[in-house]
Enzyme design. Sequence first.
Site, PDB file in Angstrom:
ATOM      1  N   TYR A 115      -6.374   2.044   0.210  1.00  0.00           N
ATOM      2  CA  TYR A 115      -5.480   1.132  -0.515  1.00  0.00           C
ATOM      3  C   TYR A 115      -4.254   1.895  -1.009  1.00  0.00           C
ATOM      4  O   TYR A 115      -4.259   3.130  -1.107  1.00  0.00           O
ATOM      5  CB  TYR A 115      -6.199   0.469  -1.705  1.00  0.00           C
ATOM      6  CG  TYR A 115      -6.477   1.398  -2.867  1.00  0.00           C
ATOM      7  CD1 TYR A 115      -5.547   1.551  -3.904  1.00  0.00           C
ATOM      8  CD2 TYR A 115      -7.658   2.131  -2.943  1.00  0.00           C
ATOM      9  CE1 TYR A 115      -5.799   2.406  -4.972  1.00  0.00           C
ATOM     10  CE2 TYR A 115      -7.918   2.982  -4.005  1.00  0.00           C
ATOM     11  CZ  TYR A 115      -6.980   3.113  -5.021  1.00  0.00           C
ATOM     12  OH  TYR A 115      -7.219   3.966  -6.071  1.00  0.00           O
ATOM     13  N   CYS A 116      -3.185   1.150  -1.298  1.00  0.00           N
ATOM     14  CA  CYS A 116      -1.988   1.740  -1.902  1.00  0.00           C
ATOM     15  C   CYS A 116      -1.524   0.786  -2.999  1.00  0.00           C
ATOM     16  O   CYS A 116      -2.358   0.178  -3.666  1.00  0.00           O
ATOM     17  CB  CYS A 116      -0.907   1.981  -0.837  1.00  0.00           C
ATOM     18  SG  CYS A 116      -0.315   0.487  -0.005  1.00  0.00           S
ATOM     19  N   LYS A 117      -0.231   0.648  -3.193  1.00  0.00           N
ATOM     20  CA  LYS A 117       0.276  -0.215  -4.259  1.00  0.00           C
ATOM     21  C   LYS A 117       0.205  -1.697  -3.876  1.00  0.00           C
ATOM     22  O   LYS A 117      -0.366  -2.503  -4.593  1.00  0.00           O
ATOM     23  CB  LYS A 117       1.717   0.168  -4.603  1.00  0.00           C
ATOM     24  CG  LYS A 117       2.295  -0.567  -5.814  1.00  0.00           C
ATOM     25  CD  LYS A 117       1.701  -0.065  -7.106  1.00  0.00           C
ATOM     26  CE  LYS A 117       2.422  -0.672  -8.315  1.00  0.00           C
ATOM     27  NZ  LYS A 117       1.879  -0.146  -9.581  1.00  0.00           N
ATOM     28  N   ILE A 144      -3.459  -2.184  -4.858  1.00  0.00           N
ATOM     29  CA  ILE A 144      -4.016  -2.114  -6.211  1.00  0.00           C
ATOM     30  C   ILE A 144      -3.410  -3.170  -7.129  1.00  0.00           C
ATOM     31  O   ILE A 144      -4.015  -3.542  -8.135  1.00  0.00           O
ATOM     32  CB  ILE A 144      -3.854  -0.698  -6.804  1.00  0.00           C
ATOM     33  CG1 ILE A 144      -4.804  -0.511  -8.004  1.00  0.00           C
ATOM     34  CG2 ILE A 144      -2.410  -0.417  -7.162  1.00  0.00           C
ATOM     35  CD1 ILE A 144      -4.887   0.923  -8.501  1.00  0.00           C
TER      36      ILE A 144
END
Length: 231
Positions: free
Chosen positions: A89-91, A118
């Site tokens: 996952y990232c932003k 996230i």
Amino acid sequence: MNSKIISLSLICLLFLSCQGQQTKTVQTVDVTAFAEKLKATDKAQLLDVRTPEEFSSGHIENATNVNWNGDDFVAKAENYDKSKPVFVYCKVGGRSAQAADKLAELGFNEVYNLEGGIMKWNASVNVKPSEKIIGICDQEYGELIKSSERVMIDFNAKWCAPCKKMNPYILKFQREMADKIKIVQLDADENKTIVDQLKLDGLPVIIVYEKGKEVWRNVGYISEEELRKHL
């Protein structure tokens, strides 16, 4: 002639088969499916592919930081078990989608990418808000949106491509419309507390308030012409 056609057909079928295998290897799933699969996986390999600075400001429990933009992404990724599921996952989902495809190329058999990143995770009702205040708090935000008859809040981030594209005309509106509307820009990373409290799950986000009450909201890119209509 016929043999050439048959050979070409076999090559096309092989190509499509490989592409299908790649698609099956990487699965982009929503928060609920991601959380359920993560919970059901023993000693899950959970990779946060944001920068170390973003990671230190808050991350999903038990995640490890493997920066997609770092020079050592591949070297670090090779330390994980390719035969077991890996979660990334990232932003908001852009970098993790690229990282997921790279992991598939490296030979990982089962890769799960968190749709919306996230921000979607933190906006989920299943996530408890952090007690640590980062940036503006809800009380200060409440005062801000009541500080003028009309207020526009622009939630953005330095890494957000649509935010960068919109920034020049938002700054222009800030100057040109100073007598009509108060325009405030807030960096989502530097104001994580209010972003989580408002359950914002994407960027950029434009919110217009009148007398402290929300009257309009836009998530994602919006053109200069369209934004002007709402101001």
